[in-house]
Design a protein around this motif. Structure first.
Motif, PDB file in Angstrom:
ATOM      1  N   MET C  44      -3.315  56.207  59.916  1.00  0.00           N
ATOM      2  CA  MET C  44      -3.126  57.511  60.541  1.00  0.00           C
ATOM      3  C   MET C  44      -2.153  58.256  59.643  1.00  0.00           C
ATOM      4  SD  MET C  44      -2.785  58.026  64.478  1.00  0.00           S
ATOM      5  CE  MET C  44      -2.802  59.510  65.382  1.00  0.00           C
ATOM      6  N   VAL C  45      -2.649  59.267  58.958  1.00  0.00           N
ATOM      7  CA  VAL C  45      -1.871  59.901  57.905  1.00  0.00           C
ATOM      8  C   VAL C  45      -1.579  61.360  58.253  1.00  0.00           C
ATOM      9  CG1 VAL C  45      -1.832  60.477  55.450  1.00  0.00           C
ATOM     10  CG2 VAL C  45      -3.008  58.427  56.232  1.00  0.00           C
ATOM     11  N   GLY C  46      -0.327  61.734  58.082  1.00  0.00           N
ATOM     12  CA  GLY C  46       0.048  63.130  58.267  1.00  0.00           C
ATOM     13  C   GLY C  46      -0.118  63.868  56.954  1.00  0.00           C
ATOM     14  N   TYR C  47      -0.749  65.027  57.005  1.00  0.00           N
ATOM     15  CA  TYR C  47      -0.974  65.788  55.773  1.00  0.00           C
ATOM     16  C   TYR C  47      -0.310  67.138  55.986  1.00  0.00           C
ATOM     17  CZ  TYR C  47      -3.625  67.352  51.682  1.00  0.00           C
ATOM     18  OH  TYR C  47      -4.001  67.812  50.455  1.00  0.00           O
ATOM     19  N   ILE C  48       0.830  67.338  55.338  1.00  0.00           N
ATOM     20  CA  ILE C  48       1.598  68.539  55.653  1.00  0.00           C
ATOM     21  C   ILE C  48       1.916  69.359  54.406  1.00  0.00           C
ATOM     22  CG2 ILE C  48       2.611  67.582  57.742  1.00  0.00           C
ATOM     23  CD1 ILE C  48       5.042  66.824  56.216  1.00  0.00           C
ATOM     24  N   GLY C  49       2.302  70.574  54.642  1.00  0.00           N
ATOM     25  CA  GLY C  49       2.631  71.483  53.552  1.00  0.00           C
ATOM     26  C   GLY C  49       2.674  72.889  54.093  1.00  0.00           C
ATOM     27  N   ASP C 168     -15.967  57.290  61.787  1.00  0.00           N
ATOM     28  CA  ASP C 168     -15.021  56.418  61.080  1.00  0.00           C
ATOM     29  C   ASP C 168     -13.740  57.167  60.790  1.00  0.00           C
ATOM     30  OD1 ASP C 168     -16.913  54.413  60.974  1.00  0.00           O
ATOM     31  OD2 ASP C 168     -17.803  55.244  59.152  1.00  0.00           O
ATOM     32  N   VAL C 169     -13.887  58.475  60.499  1.00  0.00           N
ATOM     33  CA  VAL C 169     -12.746  59.286  60.110  1.00  0.00           C
ATOM     34  C   VAL C 169     -12.696  60.534  60.990  1.00  0.00           C
ATOM     35  CG1 VAL C 169     -11.653  60.547  58.205  1.00  0.00           C
ATOM     36  CG2 VAL C 169     -13.097  58.567  57.723  1.00  0.00           C
ATOM     37  N   VAL C 170     -11.485  60.888  61.405  1.00  0.00           N
ATOM     38  CA  VAL C 170     -11.333  62.130  62.160  1.00  0.00           C
ATOM     39  C   VAL C 170     -10.300  63.009  61.467  1.00  0.00           C
ATOM     40  CG1 VAL C 170     -10.715  63.166  64.368  1.00  0.00           C
ATOM     41  CG2 VAL C 170     -11.836  60.965  64.320  1.00  0.00           C
ATOM     42  N   TYR C 171     -10.655  64.273  61.254  1.00  0.00           N
ATOM     43  CA  TYR C 171      -9.699  65.240  60.725  1.00  0.00           C
ATOM     44  C   TYR C 171      -9.221  66.101  61.875  1.00  0.00           C
ATOM     45  CZ  TYR C 171     -12.278  64.086  56.470  1.00  0.00           C
ATOM     46  OH  TYR C 171     -12.896  63.436  55.450  1.00  0.00           O
ATOM     47  N   LEU C 203      -6.710  61.733  59.840  1.00  0.00           N
ATOM     48  CA  LEU C 203      -5.968  62.576  58.908  1.00  0.00           C
ATOM     49  C   LEU C 203      -5.567  63.820  59.701  1.00  0.00           C
ATOM     50  CD1 LEU C 203      -5.142  62.605  55.925  1.00  0.00           C
ATOM     51  CD2 LEU C 203      -7.125  64.026  55.473  1.00  0.00           C
ATOM     52  N   LEU C 204      -4.250  64.053  59.727  1.00  0.00           N
ATOM     53  CA  LEU C 204      -3.717  65.053  60.645  1.00  0.00           C
ATOM     54  C   LEU C 204      -2.952  66.108  59.869  1.00  0.00           C
ATOM     55  CD1 LEU C 204      -2.923  65.013  63.907  1.00  0.00           C
ATOM     56  CD2 LEU C 204      -0.777  64.211  63.019  1.00  0.00           C
ATOM     57  N   THR C 205      -3.330  67.364  60.010  1.00  0.00           N
ATOM     58  CA  THR C 205      -2.481  68.405  59.427  1.00  0.00           C
ATOM     59  C   THR C 205      -1.756  69.084  60.576  1.00  0.00           C
ATOM     60  OG1 THR C 205      -3.976  70.276  59.606  1.00  0.00           O
ATOM     61  CG2 THR C 205      -4.241  68.882  57.690  1.00  0.00           C
ATOM     62  N   THR C 206      -0.510  69.414  60.359  1.00  0.00           N
ATOM     63  CA  THR C 206       0.256  69.992  61.455  1.00  0.00           C
ATOM     64  C   THR C 206       1.469  70.739  60.916  1.00  0.00           C
ATOM     65  OG1 THR C 206       1.399  69.499  63.502  1.00  0.00           O
ATOM     66  CG2 THR C 206       1.607  67.893  61.745  1.00  0.00           C
ATOM     67  N   HIS C 207       1.955  71.649  61.727  1.00  0.00           N
ATOM     68  CA  HIS C 207       3.232  72.271  61.419  1.00  0.00           C
ATOM     69  C   HIS C 207       4.324  71.679  62.293  1.00  0.00           C
ATOM     70  CE1 HIS C 207       1.056  75.495  59.265  1.00  0.00           C
ATOM     71  NE2 HIS C 207       2.190  75.560  58.613  1.00  0.00           N
ATOM     72  N   ASP C 211       4.829  65.661  65.685  1.00  0.00           N
ATOM     73  CA  ASP C 211       3.543  64.972  65.633  1.00  0.00           C
ATOM     74  C   ASP C 211       3.602  63.845  64.612  1.00  0.00           C
ATOM     75  OD1 ASP C 211       2.502  66.748  67.418  1.00  0.00           O
ATOM     76  OD2 ASP C 211       1.336  67.904  65.951  1.00  0.00           O
ATOM     77  N   ILE C 212       4.116  64.181  63.435  1.00  0.00           N
ATOM     78  CA  ILE C 212       4.186  63.203  62.348  1.00  0.00           C
ATOM     79  C   ILE C 212       5.122  62.060  62.730  1.00  0.00           C
ATOM     80  CG2 ILE C 212       4.801  62.900  59.929  1.00  0.00           C
ATOM     81  CD1 ILE C 212       2.662  64.883  59.984  1.00  0.00           C
ATOM     82  N   GLU C 213       6.281  62.438  63.240  1.00  0.00           N
ATOM     83  CA  GLU C 213       7.270  61.402  63.586  1.00  0.00           C
ATOM     84  C   GLU C 213       6.712  60.429  64.607  1.00  0.00           C
ATOM     85  OE1 GLU C 213      10.620  63.724  64.723  1.00  0.00           O
ATOM     86  OE2 GLU C 213      11.490  63.700  62.708  1.00  0.00           O
ATOM     87  N   ARG C 214       5.973  60.947  65.576  1.00  0.00           N
ATOM     88  CA  ARG C 214       5.477  60.095  66.654  1.00  0.00           C
ATOM     89  C   ARG C 214       4.229  59.317  66.264  1.00  0.00           C
ATOM     90  NH1 ARG C 214       8.061  62.823  71.066  1.00  0.00           N
ATOM     91  NH2 ARG C 214      10.161  62.706  70.214  1.00  0.00           N
ATOM     92  N   LEU C 215       3.437  59.856  65.344  1.00  0.00           N
ATOM     93  CA  LEU C 215       2.109  59.288  65.136  1.00  0.00           C
ATOM     94  C   LEU C 215       1.896  58.593  63.794  1.00  0.00           C
ATOM     95  CD1 LEU C 215      -0.081  62.197  66.554  1.00  0.00           C
ATOM     96  CD2 LEU C 215       0.358  59.983  67.616  1.00  0.00           C
ATOM     97  N   CYS C 216       2.499  59.120  62.748  1.00  0.00           N
ATOM     98  CA  CYS C 216       2.050  58.703  61.424  1.00  0.00           C
ATOM     99  C   CYS C 216       3.046  57.777  60.748  1.00  0.00           C
ATOM    100  CB  CYS C 216       1.829  59.925  60.539  1.00  0.00           C
ATOM    101  SG  CYS C 216       0.729  61.117  61.282  1.00  0.00           S
TER     102      CYS C 216
END
Lengths: 271, 270, 321
Positions: C44-49, C168-171, C203-207, C211-216
């Motif tokens: 479970m990967v956080g994708y941020i920027g 298999d994969v969820v964005y 794969l999770l993008t978020t501001h 979310d990242i702290e809790r999930l990834c």
């Protein structure tokens, strides 16, 4: 391959059926809009009747003969319009991001765009065209040989395919410029208006262009020359009157190429 | 008073500029108008070939009428559209409440905005197809400067009459919430009774008189007859008076409808 | 086994803009450059920027919407741009703000339509729908048309829709945007559970960095088209040399405090903010202040991942061309 085609045809039917059900949940609105479509196109024909209150013939064609041309053109356009739904709003869909959403579904983008907002109310236009067409067939004083009878569905099928291709090209151009949706109108609605009248009222160059460049003449003009037993103003070989499938195939080929190129462009620019 | 006038000018100007940003759409529209102009011209030529004096027009009159029709189609917004569509949208979202509380007349505001739009459409989608038509066919032109002035006045009145009709259609959204159906129907009537499909002078017998008494006659038939010199002297006055009459009646109706809508919004909170 | 493989991917766009009345100039913008990473099945990967960094360009390439200018991609054994339709069977996508459901249809009808489009076996569909209805509390919403759902309800509906066909994969693009605290928390629980129970790669993008702290367990940071960080959340903290902030309320207003181990960030009347290294103790700092001023109240702010990331953006590799 066969499997994929089947999946897409099936997908189209599913999506179309879903939109029919949605429209049925607004029954009154649906009825009014269908009636509206019927009336709009109906007044179209009333305009021709108004003209015939001043004349007996146009371009050497009587009212019933023009009704036959009108009905054929209206039916083909109506059927294509029904099948392709709101493909002309592709530019708007690109802006709203709907196209991206469609591209993550396991169906062809074309099928999804065509089926989107499938509107059964367009039967209103088809019904009106059918009515005029039916009346003209009834009123025409013709010897309905087997060949003539067979030519009628022939006209409707290939005429519809030609309009489908024109609609598709007009929509695909919106992959380049989203604002161009009205440009397509010139060819689709312009084309069908043109084909409602005998081409003999247009200059010869125009008839040539409509035969060899934008083959709208094959929608109903050449098949009608055969059915109505009229002389061809261009004096082309008689085979031309049966050449609608060739024109339809060529134009579909062009449409497919333009659509594919458009999709490729979209997928490399994302806009 | 002077500040109100300058405000309306500002509104009209802004609206003019707003439409002028859609350049590609304008070019596409000009092309489409020109194609339809060609189709209709040839149809009329065929009609007048059979009956060279139909409706009291000659063939050049008829072809000129065809191109004037294409020039007016967007100017008077026959298919609806323009500022009144903004109103319908704002009624749906409820933003109209803000408009109703503005210290300026809502009707004046939208009319100014629509005139700005009409100005843009006249200069682009009106003028360009007309020039194209003039290059391809022999057209008739106003005989003298006075006729040009009459025509200009008549075009402005054509827009105000059409604005009144479209405004009433949009205001139906106050009660129906969705004006799509009414708009559709209104467009059908406008298309047919403006004489865009076929000149009103061709209508048989009494139907022609009826059609020419309806507000839609102001859209095209009246300005076209002035341009073609069919109306002379007192007839011009009568024709323009006819448009003024419909403008007054329709704007008054709009005023009453908006007043009722205002009460409705105040009482029901939109 | 890697379920997502991205190798040296570039994506440039030609941007045309008007310069003068008729002239147009075009410039080439590289939205994504030299992007390489791989994601293992079940991660479970956080994708941020920041906005415009290339996040959505990446997602569009991974879903097969966009074709890369250079480099290679593999997702669930497919090349996305070449096998878009086949890939669609194996992935689920949620586009944050826009729903992929049909506006006028009740949720249940939307799902039924998806079942047919994705050709989900009937029993599998029933099972999945029951599970998601239960976990996402969709029961009362199934008969409601999507347009009548609230933002949070719609997001739940969208997430279930993206998972129905066992991808298999969820964005997930901004799955928690606009939701209230409770809805966010419930949604995160659901995502964590789905990831664990079903082994679906996310794969999770978020501001929202919570979310990242809790999930990834893993975060990728993209900036100006480049991957500037790929590692654990702890690593990210370390990279940003996290600082804590001491907020003191003095008895009366004073000039900025001058303490050697800390940096005074802000002064507002008697209240002052001082930053100090996260690993240092606050006690000596407080003692130093108390030696010269009378302290009325104090608070310590923990390092915030947002600050850390902001710092990475500002110190990260600068765009070279």
């Amino acid at each position: 391959m066969v499997d994929r085609v089947a999946a897409n045809v099936c997908g189209y039917a599913l999506l179309a059926w879903m939109w029919i059900r949605v429209s049925m949940s607004y029954r009154t609105s649906f009825a009014l809009l269908t009636l509206g479509q019927f009336l709009i196109t109906g007044l179209d024909f009333v305009a021709i009747l108004v003209m015939f209150s001043n004349v007996d013939a146009l371009g050497g064609f009587s009212l019933t003969e023009i009704a036959f041309l009108y009905g054929g053109s209206a039916l083909c356009l109506g059927l294509a319009d029904l099948l392709l739904g709101n493909i002309e709003r592709l530019g708007q869909r690109i802006r709203l991001g709907t196209v991206d959403q469609m591209m993550v579904r396991p169906l062809s983008l074309y099928v999804q765009v065509c089926a989107d907002e499938f509107a059964l109310r367009r039967l209103g236009r088809i019904a009106q065209g059918g009515l005029v067409f039916g009346w003209s067939i009834y009123a025409l004083d013709l010897d309905w040989t087997a060949a003539r009878v067979a030519m009628v569905p022939y006209l409707l099928v290939f005429g519809t395919v030609i309009f489908l291709a024109i609609f598709t090209i007009g929509a695909a151009v919106q992959f380049w410029t989203a604002e161009s949706s009205e440009l397509a109108n010139a060819f689709t609605y312009g084309g069908s208006t043109l084909a409602q009248f005998p081409l003999t009222i247009y200059p010869t160059e125009a008839i040539k262009a409509l035969t060899f460049v934008v083959p709208i003449a094959f929608v109903n003009w050449y098949p009608s020359l055969f059915i109505l037993d009229k002389p061809d103003p261009l004096h082309l070989p008689t085979a031309t009157q049966f050449a609608a499938p060739v024109a339809a195939a060529l134009l579909s080929f062009v449409a497919a190429a333009v659509w594919r190129t458009g999709v490729r462009r979209y997928r490399s620019t994302g806009s | 008073m002077r500040s109100t006038v300058s405000l309306w000018f500002a509104v009209a100007h802004r609206s003019f500029r707003r439409y002028s940003t859609y350049r590609a759409a304008t070019f596409a529209g000009i092309f489409t108008n020109s194609v339809f102009g060609l189709i209709i011209s040839f149809t009329y030529i065929a009609v007048w070939k059979q009956n060279p004096t139909a409706g009291g027009y000659d063939v050049a009159d008829a072809v000129t009428y065809a191109w004037l029709g294409q020039a007016m189609i967007m100017t008077v917004a026959v298919w609806s559209g323009g500022a009144t569509d903004d109103l319908a949208a704002r009624i749906k979202t409820g933003d109209v409440a803000i408009d109703l509380y503005r210290p300026v007349s809502l009707l004046g505001w939208y009319l100014a905005s629509d005139l700005g739009r009409a100005g843009y459409h006249l200069l682009t989608r009106g003028l360009a197809p007309m020039i194209f038509g003039a290059l391809v066919f022999d057209l008739h032109y106003p005989a003298n400067a006075l006729v040009w002035v009459h025509f200009a006045v008549s075009v402005v009145l054509a827009v105000t009459v059409s604005f009144g009709v479209r405004m009433l259609v949009s205001a139906s959204a106050f009660w129906l919430l969705d004006d799509t159906g009414v708009k559709h129907l209104a467009a059908v009537f406008a298309m047919f009774f403006s004489g865009l499909a076929v000149p009103l002078v061709l209508f048989p017998g009494w139907t022609s008189d009826v059609a020419q008494a309806l507000p839609w006659a102001s859209y095209l038939q009246v300005p076209a007859d002035i341009w073609l010199g069919k109306d002379q002297g007192a007839d011009v006055l009568a024709a323009v008076g006819f448009q003024v009459l419909w403008t007054v009646v329709l704007l008054l109706a709009c005023h009453l409808v908006l007043a009722r809508a205002n009460r409705k919004v105040v009482v029901q909170g939109g | 086994m890697s379920v997502i493989e991205v190798r040296d991917v570039d994506r440039s766009f030609v941007v045309r803009h008007r310069s003068g009345r008729l002239r147009r100039t075009s410039t080439i913008v590289r939205a994504v450059r030299d992007l390489s990473f791989s994601v293992e099945a079940g991660e479970m990967v956080g994708y941020i920027g920041p906005n415009g960094a290339g996040k959505s360009t990446t997602i569009k390439m991974l879903t097969g919407i966009l074709v890369p200018t250079a480099g290679s991609l593999r997702v669930a054994g497919h090349t996305p741009y070449a096998e878009r339709a086949a890939l669609a069977q194996r992935i689920g996508v949620v586009f944050g703000q826009r729903t992929t459901l049909w506006w006028d249809l009740p949720l249940r009808d939307s799902y039924d339509l998806l079942r047919r489009i994705y050709r989900i076996p009937a029993d599998r569909y029933r099972e999945n729908l029951a599970t998601f209805t239960d976990l996402l509390d969709l029961g009362p919403l199934l008969e409601t048309p999507v347009r009548q759902l609230s933002l949070g309800q719609r997001m739940r509906g969208d997430i279930a829709a993206a998972l129905l066909h066992d991808p298999d994969v969820v964005y997930l693009d901004e799955p928690t945007i606009g939701l209230d605290v409770v809805s966010k928390s419930n949604l995160r629980d659901f995502l964590r559970e789905t990831n664990r129970e079903r082994g679906v790669t996310v794969l999770l993008t978020t501001h929202d960095l919570v979310d990242i702290e809790r999930l990834c367990s893993r975060v990728m940071v993209i900036d100006a088209g480049r991957l500037v960080f790929d590692g654990s959340l702890e690593g990210l903290h370390g990279l940003g040399e996290a600082r804590r902030t001491l907020v003191v309320d003095l008895m009366e207003p004073a000039p900025p405090l001058d303490v050697p181990t800390a940096q005074t960030l802000r002064v507002d009347g008697p209240r002052q903010w001082l930053a100090f290294p996260a690993e240092a103790s606050a006690a000596p700092l407080l003692a130093a202040i108390a030696a010269t001023h009378e302290v009325a109240d104090l608070a310590i702010l923990e390092p915030n991942i947002e600050d850390v990331i902001k710092r990475i953006y500002s110190t990260g590799p600068a765009p070279s061309d």
